[in-house]
Design a protein around this motif. Structure first.
Motif, PDB file in Angstrom:
ATOM      1  N   LEU A  47       0.840  -1.198   0.000  1.00 38.76           N
ATOM      2  CA  LEU A  47       0.000   0.000   0.000  1.00 38.76           C
ATOM      3  C   LEU A  47       0.873   1.245   0.000  1.00 38.76           C
ATOM      4  CD1 LEU A  47      -2.718  -0.992   2.638  1.00 38.76           C
ATOM      5  CD2 LEU A  47      -2.952  -0.995   0.151  1.00 38.76           C
ATOM      6  N   SER A  48       0.466   2.244  -0.769  1.00 40.78           N
ATOM      7  CA  SER A  48       1.202   3.504  -0.806  1.00 40.78           C
ATOM      8  C   SER A  48       0.694   4.439   0.290  1.00 40.78           C
ATOM      9  CB  SER A  48       1.021   4.177  -2.170  1.00 40.78           C
ATOM     10  OG  SER A  48      -0.311   4.670  -2.308  1.00 40.78           O
ATOM     11  N   ILE A  49       1.389   5.531   0.465  1.00 42.03           N
ATOM     12  CA  ILE A  49       0.898   6.589   1.348  1.00 42.03           C
ATOM     13  C   ILE A  49      -0.397   7.143   0.765  1.00 42.03           C
ATOM     14  CG2 ILE A  49       1.418   8.873   2.271  1.00 42.03           C
ATOM     15  CD1 ILE A  49       4.381   8.112   2.191  1.00 42.03           C
ATOM     16  N   ALA A  50      -1.334   7.441   1.612  1.00 43.18           N
ATOM     17  CA  ALA A  50      -2.661   7.864   1.153  1.00 43.18           C
ATOM     18  C   ALA A  50      -2.602   9.213   0.459  1.00 43.18           C
ATOM     19  CB  ALA A  50      -3.631   7.912   2.320  1.00 43.18           C
ATOM     20  N   ALA A  51      -3.353   9.332  -0.637  1.00 38.84           N
ATOM     21  CA  ALA A  51      -3.528  10.603  -1.338  1.00 38.84           C
ATOM     22  C   ALA A  51      -4.960  11.074  -1.068  1.00 38.84           C
ATOM     23  CB  ALA A  51      -3.293  10.435  -2.828  1.00 38.84           C
ATOM     24  N   PRO A  52      -5.158  12.110  -0.249  1.00 38.97           N
ATOM     25  CA  PRO A  52      -6.515  12.521   0.132  1.00 38.97           C
ATOM     26  C   PRO A  52      -7.250  13.203  -1.012  1.00 38.97           C
ATOM     27  CG  PRO A  52      -4.896  14.011   1.081  1.00 38.97           C
ATOM     28  CD  PRO A  52      -4.122  12.904   0.437  1.00 38.97           C
ATOM     29  N   TYR A  53      -8.565  13.001  -1.051  1.00 40.64           N
ATOM     30  CA  TYR A  53      -9.411  13.735  -1.980  1.00 40.64           C
ATOM     31  C   TYR A  53      -9.642  15.142  -1.436  1.00 40.64           C
ATOM     32  CZ  TYR A  53     -10.497   9.352  -4.368  1.00 40.64           C
ATOM     33  OH  TYR A  53     -10.416   8.181  -5.077  1.00 40.64           O
ATOM     34  N   LEU A  54      -9.885  16.084  -2.353  1.00 37.88           N
ATOM     35  CA  LEU A  54     -10.128  17.460  -1.933  1.00 37.88           C
ATOM     36  C   LEU A  54     -11.393  17.545  -1.097  1.00 37.88           C
ATOM     37  CD1 LEU A  54      -9.302  19.447  -5.208  1.00 37.88           C
ATOM     38  CD2 LEU A  54      -7.899  19.236  -3.147  1.00 37.88           C
ATOM     39  N   GLY A  55     -11.328  18.335  -0.044  1.00 43.12           N
ATOM     40  CA  GLY A  55     -12.478  18.515   0.833  1.00 43.12           C
ATOM     41  C   GLY A  55     -12.350  17.697   2.094  1.00 43.12           C
ATOM     42  N   ASN A  56     -12.698  18.298   3.220  1.00 39.00           N
ATOM     43  CA  ASN A  56     -12.614  17.616   4.505  1.00 39.00           C
ATOM     44  C   ASN A  56     -13.921  16.881   4.785  1.00 39.00           C
ATOM     45  OD1 ASN A  56      -9.966  18.506   5.144  1.00 39.00           O
ATOM     46  ND2 ASN A  56     -10.787  20.503   5.729  1.00 39.00           N
ATOM     47  N   TYR A  57     -14.098  15.775   4.069  1.00 40.38           N
ATOM     48  CA  TYR A  57     -15.302  14.974   4.231  1.00 40.38           C
ATOM     49  C   TYR A  57     -14.916  13.557   4.612  1.00 40.38           C
ATOM     50  CZ  TYR A  57     -17.422  18.761   1.495  1.00 40.38           C
ATOM     51  OH  TYR A  57     -17.844  19.983   1.040  1.00 40.38           O
ATOM     52  N   GLY A  58     -15.648  13.005   5.563  1.00 36.23           N
ATOM     53  CA  GLY A  58     -15.462  11.620   5.961  1.00 36.23           C
ATOM     54  C   GLY A  58     -16.808  10.948   6.159  1.00 36.23           C
TER      55      GLY A  58
END
Length: 299
Positions: free
Chosen positions: A84-95
């Motif tokens: 697994l690679s380091i996570a690349a977050p999607y734009l926006g602070n949504y969970g």
């Protein structure tokens, strides 16, 4: 407690005697993700990527690949021995908060709710989109405020499912009951928030209907959906009566009526009198129509 860590096993190699799926070395076979986004609630595999839904962030991790970043911020994908690679977050602070049961997927699209930010989201090739903004922002914002204030946040459930037959993402919110002291009855449960079920259709990009069924759990089954109530399993959209005629508006053995609200906003300050209403259908039907002034007619 490693609440933001993914553990993985040794490889399974087809057509060989190598099967390491039962062997996990916790101190070696793991990938830790950003802890400030809180716990991982849902993992979903799409193509060669692992989509990670944490309470306060949604990210993507590449499988057997990694992203090599350039000085200008752009990145190139390269093969690697890392699982697994380091996570690349999607734009926006949504969970997904603590409601992974709201997740549903169909094709390249994924749907889920974010109670903390009062929205419903779609994740697709163009990133995250607030589908609750489609003329339902206030409804979902007010609903989330009530849930955060009145519900036991860790135990409150929001069920989600995608109905492939009608192309709808359907979410169902649990009811919230409070307790009220009474000298003659120590505890009386009263309704703080009634249950609600609503559907979003991709065809028109809108929330098109409220439904009057409130399941304990929902899931996809082939083209349609199934739901559970009182331990019983129900299959939707296949109901027939004794004469094998298709039944409509019958949920869990009980029939209900349909309400259709027509909104007309041309010259909203003027009272209107409709002279005629025409309908088109693939079979004959009838209905009673009533406006807010008590005027009624039949079609």
């Amino acid at each position: 407690r490693k609440f933001a860590t993914c553990l993985y096993s040794e490889p399974y190699i087809p057509n060989t005697n190598i099967n390491g799926l039962n062997l996990i070395v916790p101190d070696v076979s793991f990938q830790e993700f950003e802890r400030s986004y809180n716990s991982i609630q849902k993992l979903y595999s799409r193509d060669n990527n692992l989509i990670i839904f944490q309470e306060d962030k949604t990210s993507k991790s590449l499988v057997n690949k990694n992203i090599m970043y350039n000085t200008d911020g752009s990145g190139n994908i390269a093969a690697t021995n890392s699982v697994l690679s380091i996570a690349a977050p999607y734009l926006g602070n949504y969970g997904v908060c603590k409601n992974p049961e709201s997740f549903a997927a169909h094709g390249i699209r994924m749907y889920f709710t974010d109670i903390k930010r009062g929205c419903v989201l779609r994740l697709s090739q163009d990133g995250l989109t607030e589908i609750s903004m489609y003329k339902m922002k206030d409804y979902f914002s007010d609903l989330s405020v009530t849930i955060l204030k009145e519900a036991n946040f860790g135990n409150y459930q929001i069920k989600g499912v995608f109905d492939r037959k009608y192309g709808e993402y359907i979410i169902s919110y649990d009811s919230i009951r409070g307790e009220q002291a009474d000298p003659y009855n120590p505890v009386i449960g009263y309704m703080v928030l009634p249950p609600s079920t609503i559907g979003f259709t991709e065809k028109t990009n809108r929330w098109n209907s409220f439904y009057t069924y409130y399941p304990e759990m929902m899931g996809s089954s082939g083209v349609g959906i199934v739901s559970y109530v009182a331990g019983e399993l129900y299959h939707h959209d296949i109901g027939v009566d004794a004469s094998q005629n298709k039944e409509y508006n019958k949920w869990y053995g009980s029939g209900v009526s349909s309400d259709l609200w027509l909104v007309s906003n041309q010259s909203p300050s003027n009272n209107k009198v409709y002279k005629a209403i025409s309908t088109e259908s693939d079979h004959v039907w009838s209905a009673d129509i009533e406006n807010k002034y008590g005027q009624r007619t039949s079609i």
